[in-house]
Design an enzyme around this catalytic site. Structure first.
Site, PDB file in Angstrom:
ATOM      1  CB  CYS A  97      -0.886  -0.026   1.239  1.00  0.00           C
ATOM      2  SG  CYS A  97      -2.006   1.359   1.367  1.00  0.00           S
ATOM      3  N   PRO A  98       0.587   2.199  -0.810  1.00  0.00           N
ATOM      4  CG  PRO A  98       0.575   4.476  -1.482  1.00  0.00           C
ATOM      5  CD  PRO A  98       1.388   3.438  -0.702  1.00  0.00           C
TER       6      PRO A  98
END
Length: 81
Positions: A20-21
């Site tokens: 992430c992200p």
């Protein structure tokens, strides 16, 4: 592997190994290049991507068709609006 019933075949985006992200950012970039009605299949290994793509679909207006988890590979089918 499950695939939603639809007239179009999905376009694969492999984000396995990214945290992430990055899976979401890569998906956004790819969706920007697709035509309305195209389906993007994102494969990820980040468990957080499940929630990320649910929220993204809600906020962006794109349609989250399906999600699956197969041995730690998270698959997300998103239809571009």
């Amino acid at each position: 592997m499950l695939m939603p019933t639809d007239e179009k075949l999905p376009i694969l985006l492999d984000t396995k190994g990214l945290n992430c992200p990055m899976p979401l950012l890569k998906a956004k970039q790819r969706l920007n290049k697709l035509a309305s009605g195209d389906i993007l299949l994102i494969e990820a290994t980040d468990a957080g991507s499940v929630r990320d793509f649910q929220v993204f679909a809600d906020q962006s207006g794109h349609v989250l068709l399906e999600q699956s988890d197969e041995s730690g590979i998270y698959r997300h089918w998103i239809k571009k609006t």
